[in-house]
Motif scaffolding. Structure first.
Motif, PDB file in Angstrom:
ATOM      1  N   UNK A 182       0.815  -1.214   0.000  1.00  0.00           N
ATOM      2  CA  UNK A 182       0.000   0.000   0.000  1.00  0.00           C
ATOM      3  C   UNK A 182       0.844   1.258   0.000  1.00  0.00           C
ATOM      4  N   UNK A 183       1.960   1.217   0.728  1.00  0.00           N
ATOM      5  CA  UNK A 183       2.876   2.358   0.761  1.00  0.00           C
ATOM      6  C   UNK A 183       3.522   2.564  -0.611  1.00  0.00           C
ATOM      7  N   UNK A 184       3.932   1.455  -1.232  1.00  0.00           N
ATOM      8  CA  UNK A 184       4.532   1.549  -2.565  1.00  0.00           C
ATOM      9  C   UNK A 184       3.511   2.091  -3.559  1.00  0.00           C
ATOM     10  N   UNK A 185       2.285   1.639  -3.460  1.00  0.00           N
ATOM     11  CA  UNK A 185       1.227   2.128  -4.340  1.00  0.00           C
ATOM     12  C   UNK A 185       1.035   3.633  -4.163  1.00  0.00           C
ATOM     13  N   UNK A 186       1.003   4.079  -2.923  1.00  0.00           N
ATOM     14  CA  UNK A 186       0.810   5.501  -2.640  1.00  0.00           C
ATOM     15  C   UNK A 186       1.974   6.339  -3.156  1.00  0.00           C
ATOM     16  N   UNK A 187       3.185   5.839  -3.014  1.00  0.00           N
ATOM     17  CA  UNK A 187       4.367   6.607  -3.403  1.00  0.00           C
ATOM     18  C   UNK A 187       4.601   6.620  -4.903  1.00  0.00           C
ATOM     19  N   UNK A 188       4.028   5.658  -5.616  1.00  0.00           N
ATOM     20  CA  UNK A 188       4.237   5.598  -7.068  1.00  0.00           C
ATOM     21  C   UNK A 188       2.994   5.957  -7.864  1.00  0.00           C
TER      22      UNK A 188
ATOM     23  N   UNK B 171       8.679  -7.305 -10.959  1.00  0.00           N
ATOM     24  CA  UNK B 171       8.839  -6.661  -9.653  1.00  0.00           C
ATOM     25  C   UNK B 171       9.010  -7.770  -8.632  1.00  0.00           C
ATOM     26  N   UNK B 172      10.004  -7.614  -7.775  1.00  0.00           N
ATOM     27  CA  UNK B 172      10.347  -8.694  -6.855  1.00  0.00           C
ATOM     28  C   UNK B 172      10.379  -8.189  -5.414  1.00  0.00           C
ATOM     29  N   UNK B 173       9.261  -8.365  -4.697  1.00  0.00           N
ATOM     30  CA  UNK B 173       9.249  -7.953  -3.292  1.00  0.00           C
ATOM     31  C   UNK B 173       9.953  -8.987  -2.420  1.00  0.00           C
ATOM     32  N   UNK B 174      10.306  -8.544  -1.246  1.00  0.00           N
ATOM     33  CA  UNK B 174      10.761  -9.475  -0.221  1.00  0.00           C
ATOM     34  C   UNK B 174       9.505 -10.021   0.443  1.00  0.00           C
TER      35      UNK B 174
ATOM     36  N   UNK C 126      14.462   1.086  -3.455  1.00  0.00           N
ATOM     37  CA  UNK C 126      14.686   0.960  -4.900  1.00  0.00           C
ATOM     38  C   UNK C 126      13.446   0.518  -5.681  1.00  0.00           C
ATOM     39  N   UNK C 127      12.474  -0.069  -5.008  1.00  0.00           N
ATOM     40  CA  UNK C 127      11.253  -0.508  -5.694  1.00  0.00           C
ATOM     41  C   UNK C 127      10.481   0.672  -6.271  1.00  0.00           C
ATOM     42  N   UNK C 128      10.607   1.822  -5.656  1.00  0.00           N
ATOM     43  CA  UNK C 128       9.917   3.016  -6.165  1.00  0.00           C
ATOM     44  C   UNK C 128      10.425   3.336  -7.565  1.00  0.00           C
ATOM     45  N   UNK C 129      11.737   3.415  -7.712  1.00  0.00           N
ATOM     46  CA  UNK C 129      12.316   3.693  -9.031  1.00  0.00           C
ATOM     47  C   UNK C 129      12.002   2.588 -10.018  1.00  0.00           C
ATOM     48  N   UNK C 130      12.010   1.344  -9.550  1.00  0.00           N
ATOM     49  CA  UNK C 130      11.720   0.215 -10.435  1.00  0.00           C
ATOM     50  C   UNK C 130      10.300   0.310 -10.981  1.00  0.00           C
ATOM     51  N   UNK C 131       9.343   0.610 -10.124  1.00  0.00           N
ATOM     52  CA  UNK C 131       7.951   0.718 -10.564  1.00  0.00           C
ATOM     53  C   UNK C 131       7.807   1.872 -11.558  1.00  0.00           C
ATOM     54  N   UNK C 132       8.436   2.994 -11.276  1.00  0.00           N
ATOM     55  CA  UNK C 132       8.364   4.128 -12.196  1.00  0.00           C
ATOM     56  C   UNK C 132       9.016   3.777 -13.540  1.00  0.00           C
TER      57      UNK C 132
END
Length: 125
Positions: A4-10, A26-29, A41-47
């Motif tokens: 949810x945080x990643x969704x909000x930030x991207x 996309x590879x979460x832990x 780094x997932x933020x940049x990856x999603x973008x």
């Protein structure tokens, strides 16, 4: 951070983030309770994924090319990336991107010219 945080930030829906994981781009832990966890780094990856999709690449192409883009950052001299299988498709996408860049640059210049003429006309009245 949680999904949810990643969704909000991207600005990308959690459903899409789960899809990116499903197709292998996309590879979460995973924590011990099974929750997804993402590093900064997932933020940049999603973008980056969003930009590649907007450029017309398929998720299959993105899956193949992402490791190459990572290695380009790490080693700008890299010339060959074995994960890319569809070179012709990638060439077509590159040509399409270059055409769009040309159109965007022409439109940008036309708009600049219009605004400049408008501002000059306004300055003389």
């Amino acid at each position: 951070m949680k999904i949810g945080d990643l969704a909000a930030r991207t600005g990308v829906a959690t459903r899409l983030l789960r899809y990116y994981e499903q197709v292998g781009i996309l590879h979460p832990f995973r924590s011990s309770n099974g929750y997804r966890s993402y590093g900064e780094p997932a933020i940049e990856r999603v973008l980056q994924i969003r930009e590649l999709l907007e450029a017309g690449l398929t998720t299959e192409m993105i899956r193949e090319v992402l490791p190459c883009l990572d290695s380009e950052t790490d080693n700008p001299g890299t010339r060959h990336c074995p994960t890319v299988k569809d070179l012709d498709g990638l060439r077509r996408q590159l040509a399409s991107i270059e055409r769009r860049i040309d159109v965007l640059q022409r439109n940008r210049q036309a708009i600049r010219n219009y605004l400049s003429a408008w501002e000059e006309a306004g300055a003389t009245t």
